[in-house]
Write an enzyme that holds these catalytic residues in place. Structure first.
Site, PDB file in Angstrom:
ATOM      1  CG  ASP A  25      13.606  21.705 -15.136  1.00  0.00           C
ATOM      2  OD1 ASP A  25      12.444  21.274 -15.225  1.00  0.00           O
ATOM      3  OD2 ASP A  25      13.924  22.874 -15.456  1.00  0.00           O
ATOM      4  CG  HIS A  42       6.277  14.180 -14.285  1.00  0.00           C
ATOM      5  ND1 HIS A  42       7.284  15.118 -14.253  1.00  0.00           N
ATOM      6  CD2 HIS A  42       5.132  14.876 -14.535  1.00  0.00           C
ATOM      7  CE1 HIS A  42       6.768  16.318 -14.483  1.00  0.00           C
ATOM      8  NE2 HIS A  42       5.462  16.205 -14.658  1.00  0.00           N
ATOM      9  CG  LEU A 136      23.247   8.634  -0.196  1.00  0.00           C
ATOM     10  CD1 LEU A 136      24.320   9.703  -0.463  1.00  0.00           C
ATOM     11  CD2 LEU A 136      22.787   8.045  -1.537  1.00  0.00           C
TER      12      LEU A 136
HETATM   13  C1  IPE Z   1      12.220  23.359 -10.580  1.00  0.00           C
HETATM   14  O1  IPE Z   1      11.761  23.074 -11.864  1.00  0.00           O
HETATM   15  C2  IPE Z   1      11.523  22.503  -9.587  1.00  0.00           C
HETATM   16  C3  IPE Z   1      11.829  21.080  -9.650  1.00  0.00           C
HETATM   17  C4  IPE Z   1      12.708  20.509 -10.430  1.00  0.00           C
HETATM   18  C5  IPE Z   1      11.093  20.270  -8.736  1.00  0.00           C
HETATM   19  P1  IPE Z   1      10.604  23.940 -12.552  1.00  0.00           P
HETATM   20  O2  IPE Z   1      10.435  23.380 -13.898  1.00  0.00           O
HETATM   21  O3  IPE Z   1       9.416  23.981 -11.666  1.00  0.00           O
HETATM   22  O4  IPE Z   1      11.254  25.389 -12.580  1.00  0.00           O
HETATM   23  P2  IPE Z   1      11.056  26.590 -13.581  1.00  0.00           P
HETATM   24  O5  IPE Z   1       9.591  26.877 -13.640  1.00  0.00           O
HETATM   25  O6  IPE Z   1      11.608  26.165 -14.900  1.00  0.00           O
HETATM   26  O7  IPE Z   1      11.861  27.700 -12.968  1.00  0.00           O
HETATM   27  C1  IPE Z   2      10.744  18.511 -13.683  1.00  0.00           C
HETATM   28  O1  IPE Z   2      10.310  18.480 -14.994  1.00  0.00           O
HETATM   29  C2  IPE Z   2       9.769  17.902 -12.720  1.00  0.00           C
HETATM   30  C3  IPE Z   2       9.057  18.874 -11.884  1.00  0.00           C
HETATM   31  C4  IPE Z   2       9.276  20.147 -11.853  1.00  0.00           C
HETATM   32  C5  IPE Z   2       8.015  18.350 -11.021  1.00  0.00           C
HETATM   33  P1  IPE Z   2       9.308  19.564 -15.598  1.00  0.00           P
HETATM   34  O2  IPE Z   2       7.910  19.033 -15.436  1.00  0.00           O
HETATM   35  O3  IPE Z   2       9.537  20.891 -15.025  1.00  0.00           O
HETATM   36  O4  IPE Z   2       9.724  19.510 -17.129  1.00  0.00           O
HETATM   37  P2  IPE Z   2       9.856  20.729 -18.130  1.00  0.00           P
HETATM   38  O5  IPE Z   2      10.709  21.763 -17.477  1.00  0.00           O
HETATM   39  O6  IPE Z   2       8.477  21.214 -18.397  1.00  0.00           O
HETATM   40  O7  IPE Z   2      10.510  20.141 -19.348  1.00  0.00           O
HETATM   41 MG    MG Z   3      10.760  22.433 -15.564  1.00  0.00          MG
END
Ligand code: IPE
Ligand code: IPE
Ligand code: MG
Length: 247
Positions: A25, A42, A136
């Protein structure tokens, strides 16, 4: 400590977790801090995936689970979803040879029927090409939601009961587990979540029952194998009781 020093300490301690899971995240915040579009966050997260995979091999893990795209993430703006899906295809195509060379088996987990034909093809291709590797296992969670996984398991058990091949009295934890996507994989020993959020976000609700949690402020694109090794080292000092008392 450098990553090599951390790794040396991990080896001195002995047992490593069999299975580490990561909620990757913070890509969006990483991009925002740099005044960049979210998609670039990303993209920069891809090298962290490589760090996590290579670090897992070095540490001697059996399974690495990566939460890449949740069922709820389908509700993000279509431009972001499209960018994520094409990055997924790109990752799989670009890393396939390296994954094979490293003996990595890739298992993609989630509701794959929602993927575009191209993404689905890429995902099926890497699973087929790596199916016989055993150094792995990388479980890549895409279009995944734990509640949906549990509902799917319940539906399958109910169907077997209606068909007459399963007696409801025989539905126990093992029977339930056998219908989860992760069937055959040990439960995670350690869950790492980057970006500081203190929640599970619908990830592996069944499997995480007794997993050790490790939340770090690092945003996913900044994650390196050093962070993985530091988490494993800290895990090695924990006492897991599973509800029992220690002798
Ligand atoms: C969780 O992250 C999902 C992934 C890392 C793929 P999100 O960014 O979607 O989760 P929330 O919205 O902060 O809970
Ligand atoms: C994690 O990063 C990737 C996915 C959930 C696909 P985020 O896109 O959720 O990044 P933040 O949480 O907005 O910083
Ligand atoms: Mg996120």
């Amino acid at each position: 400590m450098t990553s090599d020093e951390l790794l040396a300490r991990i080896r001195l301690n002995g047992a490593v977790p069999r299975h580490v899971a990561i909620i990757m995240d913070g890509n969006g915040r990483w991009a925002r801090e740099r005044h960049l579009p979210r998609a670039l966050g990303h993209r920069n997260g891809m090298k962290s995936v490589r760090e996590a995979v290579e670090g897992s091999i070095q540490a001697g893990l059996e399974v690495l689970s990566l939460f890449a795209f949740s069922q709820e993430n389908w509700q993000r703006p279509v431009t972001e979803v499209t960018a994520l899906m094409s990055l997924l295809e790109e990752y799989v195509e670009r890393e396939k040879a390296e994954l094979i060379a490293n003996g990595v088996r890739v298992r993609v987990i989630g509701d794959l029927d929602r993927l575009s034909p191209a993404a689905r093809q890429a995902v099926d291709g890497v699973m087929d090409a790596t199916a016989h590797n055993d150094r792995l296992t990388v479980q890549l969670f895409i279009s995944y939601g734990a509640r949906a996984e549990l509902v799917r398991a319940a539906r399958r058990l109910a169907a077997a009961a209606v068909e007459g091949t399963l007696d409801p009295a025989d539905i126990d934890e093992d029977a339930f587990r056998a219908h989860l996507y992760t069937n055959g994989s040990p439960d995670p020993d350690l869950l790492i979540r980057t970006s500081g959020e203190q929640r599970i976000s619908n990830f592996m609700l069944w499997q995480l029952a007794y997993t050790e949690l490790h939340i770090i402020p690092v945003l996913w694109p900044d994650f390196t194998r050093r962070d993985l090794f530091a988490a494993i080292l800290e895990y090695q000092s924990r006492e897991r009781r599973f509800g029992k008392v220690t002798a």
